[in-house]
Scaffold this active site. Sequence first.
Site, PDB file in Angstrom:
ATOM      1  N   CYS A 162     -47.793  29.148  15.965  1.00 32.07           N
ATOM      2  CA  CYS A 162     -47.988  28.210  17.079  1.00 32.07           C
ATOM      3  C   CYS A 162     -49.419  28.208  17.604  1.00 32.07           C
ATOM      4  O   CYS A 162     -49.888  27.198  18.136  1.00 32.07           O
ATOM      5  CB  CYS A 162     -47.009  28.530  18.210  1.00 32.07           C
ATOM      6  N   HIS A 182     -50.694  27.368  24.751  1.00 28.77           N
ATOM      7  CA  HIS A 182     -51.739  28.176  24.140  1.00 28.77           C
ATOM      8  C   HIS A 182     -53.070  27.428  24.223  1.00 28.77           C
ATOM      9  O   HIS A 182     -53.175  26.270  23.774  1.00 28.77           O
ATOM     10  CB  HIS A 182     -51.426  28.457  22.671  1.00 28.77           C
TER      11      HIS A 182
END
Length: 349
Positions: free
Chosen positions: A148, A241
């Site tokens: 990810c 993120h």
Amino acid sequence: MEKIKVGVLGATGSVGQRFIQLLENHPYFTVTHLAASEKSAGQTYGEVMKSRWKISSDIPAYAKDIIISLPNPEVTKGVQLVFSGLDASIAGEVETAYAEAGVMVLSNSKNHRMDANVPILSAEVNAHHLDVLQFQKTKGKIITNSNCTIMGVTISLKPLMDAFGLKSVMLFSMQAISGAGYPGVPTMDILGNVVPYIGGEEDKAEIEPQKCLGTVKDGIIKSADFKISAHCNRVPVFDGHTVCVSVSFDKKPKKEEILKVWADFQGEPQKLGLPFAPNPAILYREENDRPQPRLDLETGRGMTTVVGRLREDPILDWKWVVLSHNTIRGAAGAAILNAELLYKKGFFN
């Protein structure tokens, strides 16, 4: 057309829950099979998840009465595709068993990512990697997501690599605690703190983008030849993120050229109008202090890669900031978009 029957493996975990949420009322797929551990098997999803559901919206009504089974392809009852959110400790063997039984597997686990004829599929980036599926020996096929952390990074690099070539990449990640799964990182370890180590993350960040951006030759995926150096850190942010990226190009572009390439970028999902395809795929924020998880994470229903702070790098060529939703764009949403691409390309006919 009749919807494709699909299943979710690891349905009670954080990624599994996100699959359950995002697949509600999907135009192509209907969930009929949920699998989890022995602790949950034999009970309805609603019973098991009363105190374990960790997403802000309610448990979708369609899932509540489905009886959870152990991960076993023999009980799939017409399922053609499974989305896997299984832990890496068991994912490899289980996913192979489903593929051998003729089921298409879209995995979020690391186990098969570096297999030569298994795509690390990012639908906008490398749809042509689906060509290697014919060389997998199982009746069903396995496709993986990338880590990810580098999902958004790779999307931001793809159109620039095509236009200007890549020499080297430096990235510094600030990864949300949800990326560690539930219950995540202990409170006393993360509040008011930055943890400068996440096991295995830097290794994955330094090899997976090259495979994502590689070429297909003789039935295998050949990784691109640029180098990456990565620093991966856990920060006290719930979702999202953020990655600071510096890049050296074969041919250094001008700022306006980079911005135009990003603005014009469309992959197969956008061209096909897939339900989960963000439009635009990449959004550039002009503000000096963007992107930010609190402000930009839900852009494109969590599927858009948001970039900002493009400026010259005194050591390499250019640097910028990438934000992506780690459990949607970096996990469940990306896998669903990959499945939509398979559907449109006739893999379930």
